[in-house]
Scaffold this active site. Sequence first.
Site, PDB file in Angstrom:
ATOM      1  N   GLY A  71      92.966  45.909  37.297  1.00 38.80           N
ATOM      2  CA  GLY A  71      91.553  45.749  37.591  1.00 38.80           C
ATOM      3  C   GLY A  71      90.680  45.851  36.358  1.00 38.80           C
ATOM      4  N   THR A  72      91.308  45.874  35.184  1.00 40.15           N
ATOM      5  CA  THR A  72      90.546  45.933  33.940  1.00 40.15           C
ATOM      6  C   THR A  72      90.000  44.549  33.608  1.00 40.15           C
ATOM      7  OG1 THR A  72      92.016  47.667  33.145  1.00 40.15           O
ATOM      8  CG2 THR A  72      90.640  46.567  31.501  1.00 40.15           C
ATOM      9  N   ASN A  98      87.589  42.545  40.883  1.00 42.61           N
ATOM     10  CA  ASN A  98      87.008  43.587  41.729  1.00 42.61           C
ATOM     11  C   ASN A  98      87.918  43.773  42.943  1.00 42.61           C
ATOM     12  OD1 ASN A  98      85.236  45.065  43.554  1.00 42.61           O
ATOM     13  ND2 ASN A  98      83.594  44.511  42.154  1.00 42.61           N
ATOM     14  N   HIS A 131      75.538  47.717  36.101  1.00 44.88           N
ATOM     15  CA  HIS A 131      76.647  48.674  36.129  1.00 44.88           C
ATOM     16  C   HIS A 131      76.270  49.949  35.374  1.00 44.88           C
ATOM     17  CE1 HIS A 131      79.186  45.337  37.540  1.00 44.88           C
ATOM     18  NE2 HIS A 131      80.035  46.277  37.923  1.00 44.88           N
ATOM     19  N   HIS A 132      77.135  50.940  35.480  1.00 44.65           N
ATOM     20  CA  HIS A 132      76.963  52.221  34.796  1.00 44.65           C
ATOM     21  C   HIS A 132      77.029  52.058  33.285  1.00 44.65           C
ATOM     22  CE1 HIS A 132      81.347  52.111  34.256  1.00 44.65           C
ATOM     23  NE2 HIS A 132      81.394  51.729  35.528  1.00 44.65           N
ATOM     24  N   LYS A 135      80.411  51.161  31.253  1.00 46.35           N
ATOM     25  CA  LYS A 135      81.104  49.875  31.327  1.00 46.35           C
ATOM     26  C   LYS A 135      80.955  49.148  29.996  1.00 46.35           C
ATOM     27  CE  LYS A 135      81.768  45.738  34.138  1.00 46.35           C
ATOM     28  NZ  LYS A 135      83.224  45.959  34.147  1.00 46.35           N
TER      29      LYS A 135
END
Length: 238
Positions: A71-72, A98, A131-132, A135
């Site tokens: 998922g990277t 995702n 996103h956070h 990321k």
Amino acid sequence: MKLAILGYGKMGKTVENIATSRGHDIVYKTSDNLDIDRLKQAEVAIDFSTPEAAYFNITSCLENKIAIVCGTTGWLNRYEDAVKLCESQVGKFLYASNFSIGVNVFFELNSQLAKMMSGLKEYNVKLKEVHHLEKKDAPSGTAISLADHIIKETEYTNWSYPPENSENSIPIEAERKAGVFGFHDVTYDSDIDTITISHNAKSREGFAHGAVIAAEWILKQHAGVYSMKDVLQLNSST
């Protein structure tokens, strides 16, 4: 299931919690250089590492006959190489930008909407993702997937980041904010009205839960290259 977790950050720890709660055995977890002997104890590995480490982790798993669920994002310039290696090693490889079940439903909505909008030239499409702060890559892999799905169904030929005003390019806006797990929207705008679809992740658990489901699923499959559409049996034409 004997599971290795490659990338033991916040996502890796969430994967561990969910996998353990589902009765699986975590035989190896690391954010450091791989210990191949310990990795070999696993039947399947889940990779949420870094763009720099992902391809090496994938190849190490495939060369050692370990199914790999990745998922990277941010490493996809090597994706076709990974596919070829998987085929040559007769391995099992699943990549998803995702793993959230909701996001994969959102992908299908996006593709269907793109089909509907493809002949309506008065609308211009644009994407936004938030996103956070941790990321590292931008735009997100999810946003790129959304753009690619639109390109497949319309006359758009590419996407742009930073966003550019171009007739054939889909502009993508990316923001980084504290505490945002993942927000994506797709907007079709005209002089008359605006159509928007969006997905907002409330926690990391949806991503980790989907990754564990994918790992459980791939162990039951024959060798091959798979996606979350296969896992969730989302069998639209896209």
